[in-house]
Scaffold this motif. Structure first.
Motif, PDB file in Angstrom:
ATOM      1  N   ALA A 190      33.457  39.705  42.935  1.00  0.00           N
ATOM      2  CA  ALA A 190      33.432  39.381  44.358  1.00  0.00           C
ATOM      3  C   ALA A 190      32.050  39.648  44.939  1.00  0.00           C
ATOM      4  O   ALA A 190      31.546  38.873  45.755  1.00  0.00           O
ATOM      5  CB  ALA A 190      34.495  40.187  45.100  1.00  0.00           C
ATOM      6  N   ASP A 194      29.619  36.790  46.537  1.00  0.00           N
ATOM      7  CA  ASP A 194      29.048  36.949  47.873  1.00  0.00           C
ATOM      8  C   ASP A 194      27.539  36.691  47.850  1.00  0.00           C
ATOM      9  O   ASP A 194      27.007  35.994  48.701  1.00  0.00           O
ATOM     10  CB  ASP A 194      29.291  38.380  48.396  1.00  0.00           C
ATOM     11  CG  ASP A 194      30.663  38.515  49.043  1.00  0.00           C
ATOM     12  OD1 ASP A 194      31.287  37.464  49.313  1.00  0.00           O
ATOM     13  OD2 ASP A 194      31.111  39.659  49.263  1.00  0.00           O
ATOM     14  N   ARG A 197      26.754  32.944  47.197  1.00  0.00           N
ATOM     15  CA  ARG A 197      27.066  32.107  48.357  1.00  0.00           C
ATOM     16  C   ARG A 197      25.990  32.265  49.418  1.00  0.00           C
ATOM     17  O   ARG A 197      25.479  31.296  49.982  1.00  0.00           O
ATOM     18  CB  ARG A 197      28.436  32.485  48.914  1.00  0.00           C
ATOM     19  CG  ARG A 197      28.948  31.513  49.959  1.00  0.00           C
ATOM     20  CD  ARG A 197      30.289  31.902  50.559  1.00  0.00           C
ATOM     21  NE  ARG A 197      31.213  32.536  49.631  1.00  0.00           N
ATOM     22  CZ  ARG A 197      31.398  33.838  49.536  1.00  0.00           C
ATOM     23  NH1 ARG A 197      30.734  34.659  50.322  1.00  0.00           N
ATOM     24  NH2 ARG A 197      32.266  34.329  48.673  1.00  0.00           N
ATOM     25  N   LEU A 214      39.652  28.812  38.481  1.00  0.00           N
ATOM     26  CA  LEU A 214      39.878  27.968  39.647  1.00  0.00           C
ATOM     27  C   LEU A 214      39.734  28.754  40.950  1.00  0.00           C
ATOM     28  O   LEU A 214      39.531  28.173  42.008  1.00  0.00           O
ATOM     29  CB  LEU A 214      41.262  27.317  39.555  1.00  0.00           C
ATOM     30  CG  LEU A 214      41.354  26.278  38.431  1.00  0.00           C
ATOM     31  CD1 LEU A 214      42.802  25.976  38.077  1.00  0.00           C
ATOM     32  CD2 LEU A 214      40.643  25.000  38.833  1.00  0.00           C
ATOM     33  N   GLY A 215      39.835  30.076  40.861  1.00  0.00           N
ATOM     34  CA  GLY A 215      39.602  30.908  42.035  1.00  0.00           C
ATOM     35  C   GLY A 215      38.126  30.928  42.412  1.00  0.00           C
ATOM     36  O   GLY A 215      37.765  30.811  43.583  1.00  0.00           O
ATOM     37  N   VAL A 217      35.981  28.653  41.699  1.00  0.00           N
ATOM     38  CA  VAL A 217      35.657  27.314  42.198  1.00  0.00           C
ATOM     39  C   VAL A 217      36.042  27.206  43.666  1.00  0.00           C
ATOM     40  O   VAL A 217      35.258  26.745  44.504  1.00  0.00           O
ATOM     41  CB  VAL A 217      36.404  26.236  41.383  1.00  0.00           C
ATOM     42  CG1 VAL A 217      36.184  24.854  41.995  1.00  0.00           C
ATOM     43  CG2 VAL A 217      35.934  26.255  39.946  1.00  0.00           C
ATOM     44  N   ALA A 218      37.253  27.647  43.986  1.00  0.00           N
ATOM     45  CA  ALA A 218      37.734  27.563  45.361  1.00  0.00           C
ATOM     46  C   ALA A 218      36.825  28.343  46.296  1.00  0.00           C
ATOM     47  O   ALA A 218      36.664  27.999  47.459  1.00  0.00           O
ATOM     48  CB  ALA A 218      39.161  28.100  45.452  1.00  0.00           C
ATOM     49  N   ASP A 219      36.213  29.387  45.776  1.00  0.00           N
ATOM     50  CA  ASP A 219      35.354  30.223  46.602  1.00  0.00           C
ATOM     51  C   ASP A 219      34.001  29.568  46.886  1.00  0.00           C
ATOM     52  O   ASP A 219      33.514  29.623  47.997  1.00  0.00           O
ATOM     53  CB  ASP A 219      35.139  31.570  45.903  1.00  0.00           C
ATOM     54  CG  ASP A 219      34.462  32.576  46.796  1.00  0.00           C
ATOM     55  OD1 ASP A 219      35.180  33.236  47.554  1.00  0.00           O
ATOM     56  OD2 ASP A 219      33.225  32.678  46.752  1.00  0.00           O
ATOM     57  N   LEU A 220      33.405  28.947  45.868  1.00  0.00           N
ATOM     58  CA  LEU A 220      32.003  28.550  45.987  1.00  0.00           C
ATOM     59  C   LEU A 220      31.733  27.058  46.124  1.00  0.00           C
ATOM     60  O   LEU A 220      30.768  26.665  46.748  1.00  0.00           O
ATOM     61  CB  LEU A 220      31.229  29.034  44.749  1.00  0.00           C
ATOM     62  CG  LEU A 220      30.741  30.469  44.695  1.00  0.00           C
ATOM     63  CD1 LEU A 220      29.920  30.664  43.431  1.00  0.00           C
ATOM     64  CD2 LEU A 220      29.902  30.813  45.914  1.00  0.00           C
ATOM     65  N   ALA A 221      32.557  26.233  45.496  1.00  0.00           N
ATOM     66  CA  ALA A 221      32.141  24.853  45.258  1.00  0.00           C
ATOM     67  C   ALA A 221      32.281  23.960  46.486  1.00  0.00           C
ATOM     68  O   ALA A 221      33.144  24.151  47.335  1.00  0.00           O
ATOM     69  CB  ALA A 221      32.947  24.268  44.110  1.00  0.00           C
ATOM     70  N   ASP A 222      31.388  22.956  46.560  1.00  0.00           N
ATOM     71  CA  ASP A 222      31.559  21.873  47.528  1.00  0.00           C
ATOM     72  C   ASP A 222      32.323  20.728  46.880  1.00  0.00           C
ATOM     73  O   ASP A 222      33.150  20.093  47.503  1.00  0.00           O
ATOM     74  CB  ASP A 222      30.194  21.335  47.980  1.00  0.00           C
ATOM     75  CG  ASP A 222      29.376  22.400  48.689  1.00  0.00           C
ATOM     76  OD1 ASP A 222      29.986  23.181  49.442  1.00  0.00           O
ATOM     77  OD2 ASP A 222      28.151  22.468  48.477  1.00  0.00           O
ATOM     78  N   VAL A 238      36.079  19.588  47.208  1.00  0.00           N
ATOM     79  CA  VAL A 238      36.895  20.730  46.778  1.00  0.00           C
ATOM     80  C   VAL A 238      38.240  20.845  47.508  1.00  0.00           C
ATOM     81  O   VAL A 238      39.281  21.038  46.881  1.00  0.00           O
ATOM     82  CB  VAL A 238      36.089  22.057  46.859  1.00  0.00           C
ATOM     83  CG1 VAL A 238      35.708  22.403  48.285  1.00  0.00           C
ATOM     84  CG2 VAL A 238      36.860  23.191  46.207  1.00  0.00           C
TER      85      VAL A 238
ATOM     86  N   PRO C 257      39.726  36.151  43.651  1.00  0.00           N
ATOM     87  CA  PRO C 257      39.632  34.901  44.395  1.00  0.00           C
ATOM     88  C   PRO C 257      40.921  34.079  44.279  1.00  0.00           C
ATOM     89  O   PRO C 257      41.522  33.990  43.215  1.00  0.00           O
ATOM     90  CB  PRO C 257      38.456  34.178  43.735  1.00  0.00           C
ATOM     91  CG  PRO C 257      38.294  34.801  42.404  1.00  0.00           C
ATOM     92  CD  PRO C 257      38.849  36.182  42.483  1.00  0.00           C
ATOM     93  N   LEU C 258      41.333  33.508  45.393  1.00  0.00           N
ATOM     94  CA  LEU C 258      42.542  32.695  45.397  1.00  0.00           C
ATOM     95  C   LEU C 258      42.188  31.270  45.014  1.00  0.00           C
ATOM     96  O   LEU C 258      41.160  30.750  45.430  1.00  0.00           O
ATOM     97  CB  LEU C 258      43.153  32.688  46.802  1.00  0.00           C
ATOM     98  CG  LEU C 258      43.476  34.053  47.395  1.00  0.00           C
ATOM     99  CD1 LEU C 258      43.867  33.898  48.855  1.00  0.00           C
ATOM    100  CD2 LEU C 258      44.599  34.699  46.606  1.00  0.00           C
ATOM    101  N   GLN C 264      41.008  30.937  50.531  1.00  0.00           N
ATOM    102  CA  GLN C 264      39.941  31.769  50.007  1.00  0.00           C
ATOM    103  C   GLN C 264      38.792  31.873  51.004  1.00  0.00           C
ATOM    104  O   GLN C 264      38.192  32.919  51.164  1.00  0.00           O
ATOM    105  CB  GLN C 264      39.455  31.204  48.664  1.00  0.00           C
ATOM    106  CG  GLN C 264      38.233  31.865  48.069  1.00  0.00           C
ATOM    107  CD  GLN C 264      38.480  33.333  47.716  1.00  0.00           C
ATOM    108  OE1 GLN C 264      39.608  33.800  47.652  1.00  0.00           O
ATOM    109  NE2 GLN C 264      37.396  34.083  47.537  1.00  0.00           N
TER     110      GLN C 264
END
Lengths: 330, 295, 332
Positions: A190, A194, A197, A214-215, A217-222, A238, C257-258, C264
């Motif tokens: 995490a 941070d 990002r 996939l978590g 990805v959900a956090d960072l990707a466009d 995304v 991360p979710l 998320q």
């Protein structure tokens, strides 16, 4: 088009004991300036091979086809000398295991300064100062002191931060992150997410993020490109991808995740399995590679290889029988 | 890879790789190793079929033909100082040379493997004792052991083998111990312990079979070492006793005639050199073959 | 409490680091107490170095604890000698993380699965054969794999073989040490479903060791969270995931991360700063205090005891658990 990197029809064939492996098949993708593109898939899908192919870091005997356009030049045609200026300069890469990508017998400072000397011509006090700046950029406290640390004196998270600092040494336009947090614990992960990002926003660079998570990805990707057996099966923005995955493989992956309050017990909640195994392709395939495992496969899937089609705006899928779009939640 | 789908079950995948044929295929891709193997095969064949291959008796003297050069009077490689056919002596010499190399190594292995496994698996006191004993053996130069054995008993093939076997013992124990220690930490051995499998079974079924490869590599390196050692002992007169030919004692007697008739020294020298080279090449090849990172 | 399959009482495990690296004492496990009831799956969650695997190894007696007591089925096994332990071993089995190294590369699947039967004296060849093929089928493998070697199988298949070996004796307690963390998502789902199914049909109890909260949430009845060798919170699954009280547990939950970009990106991140300190010299007082945003003087000096949070056995080792927790960690 403001695309920073354009990959056209990339094909990579590798050789192992069993002969040829079609590691990447006819892969095209582009990364816009300031965009974070995630390349997602399970082990053996060719996502890491793709990244290595971009910088021509594959073994000697690998066969590469297609073109990789970056800043108006085709990286596949550059001489080794020209390529070296690109590697670690305009394009930097961070690997999964920071311990093996750092030289154990030099201090962190030495290694960052070496990069600064090679690519930026910085020396002496100036280089040292810049190196310390880079460490504070990735939130390493007491940077002057940490410059003198050897890799083994740092924790896994700290080493990965140092790797990112080194990658940023030359203000790259494109940062390739290959499973950057896979070897780390969640709290450390995490922290790294941070940092990445935040840096991406501040420095405006593009990121190619390679991961199976996939978590993350959900956090960072466009934007997300899903790979299966060396080929791209789905490519979407995304939010759209997670809300309405159209390829049965993507949908299957999302359903297979134990996430968000799924609990066994009285209700006997089950995860969706994808039966079978990821194939290793040794010859071109006249079918959908996912068809043998696909719950939605139809006759056509076993006879013709699907090509990517634009199903929705900015959402491309290679499937003859895609998942229906779920009704919009009220 | 072939996929056979069984209804209701995960498909069975065959990855046709590290099977027996796979070994040979990978081995074949290393020319030095193949050359080494070929050399070893040649030496073994020569030793086994010496009576058929040798043109003459290795011990029959022809005093009319003393120290004749190669090619003279039907002696392809000439004769030695007693008029014995050099080629025949070289051929028969391979027997004792190989015997010493193989038996000394075998002796070392037979003693070292149980000691090494026990000290690597049980650690603790067993390990302490075994390692100190190995250190003590290592502290004595093997030459000293050999001279001692020869002094107490008398120089013979058997004593050469014992001396060389003992000399190799510490190295072999260390290899077996290191392997046993590494295997002990492997999950499959831990699993066997948790399951309640008896130690005896763990040692025989899990540890020993999984250390065969590194032991084989060790053997292929220690055979040439023993051959060189036996040559040295013969040279000092402590080895195989004349008239039985060994490459070492041939070399020893040849030194007197080195100036005028160098070939009788050069030929056994070449034989020793090529044989040890062949074993070493084979050993390197096997090492690469068994190294998982080279796959 | 009686009727527990496993009771661990104030378990301590210390290692001495090699002399070359200072000869420090590593306190891998400090005063861990837990119990597992009949047919219960207890999740033991923690990050690298939290001591969760060491607890598992003590329970299966691959390690002999430094102090504390381990009771299996009413019998104390803490320091039981190997001979006396053997019959008990048939009741406690283990599944390992790495499906590659946990199977002997030179044995066939049939031999691997038969080994526990042979070790515990199953007489007839025929009986062994029947039990082996039944177990192999039970873990979702076809009879075709019986004569295969581990290297011929995929990771998921190997893990199923490992599960078959552990379950062939129908043990009362299964220790599963990160059994799915080496597997890909699609394969992992199959193994998790299988574990849940087998637990229901065979009724064994399970200590499920994992670093992945989502896996624990899916599978476990109760969850214990470890930090730096101690259990900092234990609760039923629902309470732990819906109402965690310990700052560390809350941070773990926030850090994972979710797989949903909307959720998320909208959640408030409250991740602990820094990294766990070394286990050779754990901090005085509460072991979390150097990283905890709520830490006060008491936390720095006095080690907190387990506080009862609810009647369902929800315990949290935190001085400030009583206060309304509003964990807002400023981003570093």
């Amino acid at each position: 088009m403001a695309d920073l990197l354009t990959v056209r029809n990339l094909g990579v064939r590798l050789f192992d004991r069993g002969g040829v492996v079609m590691a990447v098949r006819d892969l095209s993708l582009s990364i816009g300036a300031g965009e974070v593109l995630a390349l997602v898939g399970e082990s053996g899908c060719g996502k890491s091979v793709t990244a290595l192919a971009l910088l021509r870091l594959l073994p000697e005997d690998a066969r590469i086809e297609g073109s990789v356009e970056f800043g108006g030049r085709d990286l596949t045609r550059l001489s080794i000398k020209e390529l070296r200026a690109v590697r670690g300069g305009d394009i930097a890469m961070v690997f999964q295991e920071p311990m093996t990508s750092l030289n154990p017998s030099f201090t962190i400072g030495n290694q960052i300064i070496e990069v600064l000397r090679l690519h930026r011509g910085l020396r002496g006090h100036e280089a040292r100062q810049r190196a310390a700046e880079l460490l504070s950029l990735v939130r390493i406290g007491a940077p002057e002191q940490r410059l003198r640390a050897f890799p083994h004196q740092l924790s896994g998270g700290m080493r990965q931060r140092a790797m990112i600092a080194m990658a940023l040494a030359c203000d790259p336009q494109l940062l390739i992150l290959d499973e950057p947090t896979t070897a780390l614990d969640v709290t450390t992960q995490a922290q790294i997410l941070d940092i990445v990002r935040d840096l991406q926003k501040r420095l405006g660079m593009s990121i190619l993020l390679i991961t199976h998570d996939l978590g993350v990805v959900a956090d960072l990707a466009d934007r997300v490109v899903v790979m299966y057996a060396g080929a791209k099966v789905e490519d979407a923005e995304v939010h759209r991808l997670y809300a309405a995955p159209r390829h049965p493989y993507t949908a299957g992956l999302l359903r297979a995740l134990p996430r968000g309050g799924r609990r066994t017990g009285g209700g006997a909640e089950r995860l969706t399995e994808i039966p079978g195994l990821v194939p290793v392709l040794r010859a071109p395939l006249d079918a959908c590679a996912f068809a043998p495992r696909c719950p939605r496969s139809i006759e056509q899937c076993h006879k013709v290889a699907p090509v990517l089609e634009e199903m929705d705006p900015d959402h491309r899928v290679a499937c003859f029988n895609p998942e229906p779009v779920p009704a919009a939640p009220s | 890879m072939s996929i056979a789908t069984v209804p209701g079950a995960e498909p069975v995948v065959t990855i046709s790789t590290p099977s027996r044929q796979g070994w040979w295929r990978r081995f074949r891709r290393r020319p030095p190793a193949v050359i080494g193997l070929a050399g070893v095969v040649v030496v073994v064949v020569v030793a086994v079929f010496a009576p058929l291959l040798a043109p003459q008796s290795p011990v029959a003297s022809q005093f009319g033909h003393v120290l004749v050069g190669p090619g003279v009077a039907g002696h392809i490689l000439g004769t030695d100082q007693l008029g014995r056919d050099e080629l025949s002596r070289l051929i028969y010499g391979s027997q004792s040379t190989l015997e010493v190399g193989v038996l000394a190594t075998l002796l070392a292995m037979v003693l070292a493997v149980p000691i090494g496994i026990a000290s690597g698996y049980y650690r603790g006191a067993v390990d302490m004792v075994a390692m100190r004993v190995a250190d003590v053996v290592l502290a004595f130069p093997f030459l000293l052991i050999a001279v001692g054995l020869a002094a107490i008993f008398k120089p013979s093939l058997q004593n050469v083998i014992i001396a060389l076997g003992l000399a190799q013992l510490p190295g072999s124990i260390r290899i077996a111990r290191a392997e046993a220690m590494a295997l002990r930490e492997q999950d499959f051995v831990q699993a066997a312990i948790v399951t309640g499998v008896r130690d005896r079974v763990i040692l025989f079924r899990h540890l020993f079979p999984n250390m065969l490869s590194p032991l084989l590599v060790q053997a292929s390196v220690s055979i040439p070492a023993a051959i060189l050692g036996s040559a040295l002992l013969s040279f000092l007169g402590l080895g195989v006793q004349p008239p039985t030919p060994s490459w070492g004692n041939m070399l020893a007697t040849a030194q007197t005639y080195l100036y005028n008739d160098p070939w009788i020294a050069i030929l056994p020298g070449i034989a020793i050199f090529l044989t040890t080279l062949a074993f070493n090449l084979l050993g390197d090849g096997l090492r690469d073959l068994f190294d998982p990172s080279m796959r | 409490m009686s009727g527990q399959v496993l009771e661990v009482d104030r378990l301590r495990m210390e290692f001495r680091a090699p002399r070359s690296s200072g000869g420090h004492r590593v306190q891998a496990v400090r005063d861990v107490s837990l119990e597992i009831g009949e047919g219960e799956i207890l999740g033991l969650v923690g990050e690298t170095g939290s001591g969760k695997t060491t607890v598992g190894k003590c329970v299966v007696r691959l390690l002999t604890p430094t102090a504390g007591r381990i009771t299996f089925d009413g019998k104390e096994i803490t320091a039981m000698a190997a001979r006396a332990l053997r019959p008990i071993r048939s009741q406690i089995q283990m599944v390992f993380q790495d499906p590659y190294s946990s199977l002997d590369p030179r044995m066939t699947v049939a031999q691997i699965v038969a080994e526990p039967l042979r070790a515990h004296g199953h007489p007839s060849r025929e009986q062994v054969r029947v039990l082996v093929s039944r177990t192999v089928e039970r873990v979702g493998l076809s009879a075709g794999v019986l004569e295969r070697f581990p290297h011929e199988l995929s990771g998921g298949q190997r893990q199923r073989v490992g599960l078959a070996r552990a379950l062939v004796l129908e043990p009362r307690l299964l220790i599963a040490d990160e059994p799915v963390s080496a597997l890909d998502v699609s394969v992992r789902a199959g193994i998790l479903n299988l574990l849940a199914d087998l637990q229901r049909s065979m009724g064994f109890s399970c200590l499920f060791i994992t670093h992945d909260l989502s896996v624990a949430e899916f599978l476990c009845d109760r969850v214990a969270v470890m930090y730096l060798g101690e259990i900092v919170e234990v609760a039923t699954r629902d309470e732990l995931f819906d109402d965690a009280r310990h700052p560390y547990t809350r941070s773990l939950l926030a850090a994972a991360p979710l797989a949903d970009p909307v959720q998320q990106r909208s959640r408030t991140r409250s991740v602990l700063p820094g990294e766990p300190p070394s286990t050779t010299e754990p901090p005085p007082g509460c072991s979390l205090h150097p990283r905890c945003p709520l830490a006060d003087d008491r936390c720095r000096q006095e080690s907190p005891a387990a506080t009862v949070v609810s009647r369902q056995g929800h315990l949290a080792r935190c001085h400030r658990v009583e206060e309304q927790l509003s964990l807002e960690v400023s981003r570093p």
